[in-house]
Design an enzyme around this catalytic site. Structure first.
Site, short mmCIF file in Angstrom:
data_model
loop_
_atom_site.label_atom_id
_atom_site.label_comp_id
_atom_site.label_asym_id
_atom_site.label_seq_id
_atom_site.Cartn_x
_atom_site.Cartn_y
_atom_site.Cartn_z
N MET A 146 34.42 49.41 22.77
CA MET A 146 35.85 49.41 23.06
C MET A 146 36.09 48.71 24.40
O MET A 146 37.13 48.92 25.04
CB MET A 146 36.39 50.83 23.07
CG MET A 146 36.27 51.49 21.69
SD MET A 146 37.47 52.79 21.39
CE MET A 146 37.05 53.94 22.66
N GLU A 182 26.52 48.59 32.23
CA GLU A 182 25.08 48.42 32.00
C GLU A 182 24.59 49.11 30.72
O GLU A 182 23.64 48.64 30.09
CB GLU A 182 24.28 48.92 33.21
CG GLU A 182 24.19 47.91 34.33
CD GLU A 182 23.75 46.52 33.83
OE1 GLU A 182 22.67 46.42 33.23
OE2 GLU A 182 24.51 45.55 34.03
N HIS A 224 26.22 49.40 27.93
CA HIS A 224 26.51 48.49 26.81
C HIS A 224 25.49 47.34 26.81
O HIS A 224 25.02 46.93 25.75
CB HIS A 224 27.92 47.89 26.95
CG HIS A 224 29.03 48.88 26.78
ND1 HIS A 224 29.84 49.26 27.81
CD2 HIS A 224 29.46 49.55 25.68
CE1 HIS A 224 30.74 50.13 27.38
NE2 HIS A 224 30.54 50.33 26.09
N GLN A 239 41.34 56.36 16.67
CA GLN A 239 40.40 57.40 17.09
C GLN A 239 40.89 58.15 18.34
O GLN A 239 40.20 59.00 18.87
CB GLN A 239 39.01 56.83 17.30
CG GLN A 239 38.82 55.92 18.49
CD GLN A 239 37.43 55.29 18.51
OE1 GLN A 239 37.14 54.38 17.74
NE2 GLN A 239 36.56 55.78 19.37
N SER A 298 32.72 54.23 30.26
CA SER A 298 33.88 53.44 30.71
C SER A 298 34.91 54.35 31.38
O SER A 298 35.72 53.89 32.17
CB SER A 298 34.52 52.74 29.51
OG SER A 298 33.56 51.97 28.84
O1 PAF Z 1 31.73 54.29 20.96
C1 PAF Z 1 32.72 53.51 20.93
O2 PAF Z 1 32.93 52.73 21.85
C2 PAF Z 1 33.66 53.57 19.75
O3 PAF Z 1 33.79 54.86 19.26
C3 PAF Z 1 33.29 52.59 18.61
C4 PAF Z 1 31.94 52.92 18.01
C5 PAF Z 1 33.26 51.17 19.16
C6 PAF Z 1 34.32 52.65 17.51
O4 PAF Z 1 35.58 52.33 17.96
#
Ligand code: PAF
Length: 288
Positions: A30, A35, A37, A61, A186
């Site tokens: 998202m 780091e 990621h 979500q 984040s």
């Molecule tokens: O973990 C996340 O950043 C989100 O839940 C995902 C897996 C990208 C789905 O929107």
């Protein structure tokens, strides 16, 4: 790096990869990348010819509009990190591209969505499962990498892929911590200096639980009570849950049987910021 903002653009690029029989890894995110990621992208790179990252702040979500609005975003900074990591393509659609008017199909992974994050955030996992299904259909990844920090999410995706026969291998990426122990997220950017001080108690509490476990304590309640008390005694801090669970089905352990795979999972709200952390009780990879 290819930047695709529409499904049509991405499908054209995916066609090129397919025509060269290239193995594709997907890292769904998202944005507001850090780091942790980058470590998922490295796993993707080791296991595929092409690494695709999606950046999409998925509205379905978020169960609170304010949380969605305040979710941090910085596209230019994200693109710089992606380039540094040698990512091949980023898919970053606007919300109507993914959820056009009339959208009405949802994916629900039932049992595993109910407890913990699911209980505290109604609809959250339905949104996650739905957007990940869409991403899997669009990107058709051979491999998809998900971080262990969101442990329930990882288990949900593994279950969904198995149940729906999605031909994608799910690879877990280990949780990454800041040098002071705070799990990278984040959301950490939303902590004030004093909030961040308080947040350090989360990982410290989990490591203290693990220490007592390694000394031989097996009763879950005895292990978690003092950790919860420690966190709840801090001003502005609430341990939403802090529990020891079976790694496979996320059911709560009463008496821990280490061979079954046990993990302590926690969500703690610090000055209104919801932070997740978890820790394997035994240091061995069991390939969840
Ligand atoms: O973990 C996340 O950043 C989100 O839940 C995902 C897996 C990208 C789905 O929107």
């Amino acid at each position: 790096m290819n930047i695709c903002r529409t499904i049509a653009e991405f499908r054209a690029l995916r066609g090129e990869y397919l025509s060269r029989s290239e193995v594709v890894a997907l890292v769904p995110t998202m944005g507001f990348l850090h780091e942790a990621h980058a470590s998922l992208m490295k796993i993707g790179r080791e296991n595929a010819d092409r690494v695709v990252v999606s950046i999409f702040v998925n509205p379905s979500q978020f169960n609170q509009a304010a949380d969605l609005e305040s979710y941090p975003r910085d596209e230019e900074r994200d693109f710089a990190l992606l380039r540094k990591e040698g990512v091949d393509a980023v898919f970053c659609p606007a919300a109507p591209e993914m959820y056009p008017e009339g959208f009405q199909s949802w994916v629900s992974v039932e049992e595993i969505s109910r407890p913990w994050e699911g209980a505290g955030r109604p609809g959250h996992f339905r949104g996650v499962a739905t957007v990940c299904s869409m991403l899997f259909n669009l990107v058709q990844p051979d491999v998809a990498v998900f971080g262990e920090k969101d442990f329930q999410q990882l288990r949900l995706i593994q279950q969904m892929v198995e149940d729906l026969k999605i031909p994608t291998r799910i690879m877990p990426g280990p949780l990454v911590r800041e040098s002071d122990g705070l799990a990278m997220s984040s959301r950490n950017v939303r902590l004030s200096p004093s909030g961040r001080e308080k947040a350090l108690h989360i990982s410290q509490s989990l490591f203290a639980v693990k220490e007592r476990f390694l000394q031989g304590e097996r009763k879950s309640e005895l292990l978690v009570t003092s950790a919860k008390e420690r966190l709840n005694s801090l001003p502005g801090v609430t341990a939403n849950y802090l529990s020891i669970v079976n790694e496979k089905d996320l059911s709560e352990c009463i008496e821990i049987v280490p061979e079954d795979g046990a993990r302590i999972i926690a969500t703690v709200t610090v000055d209104g910021v919801r932070l997740l952390d978890n820790l394997e009780l035994e240091d061995r990879s069991r390939g969840v």
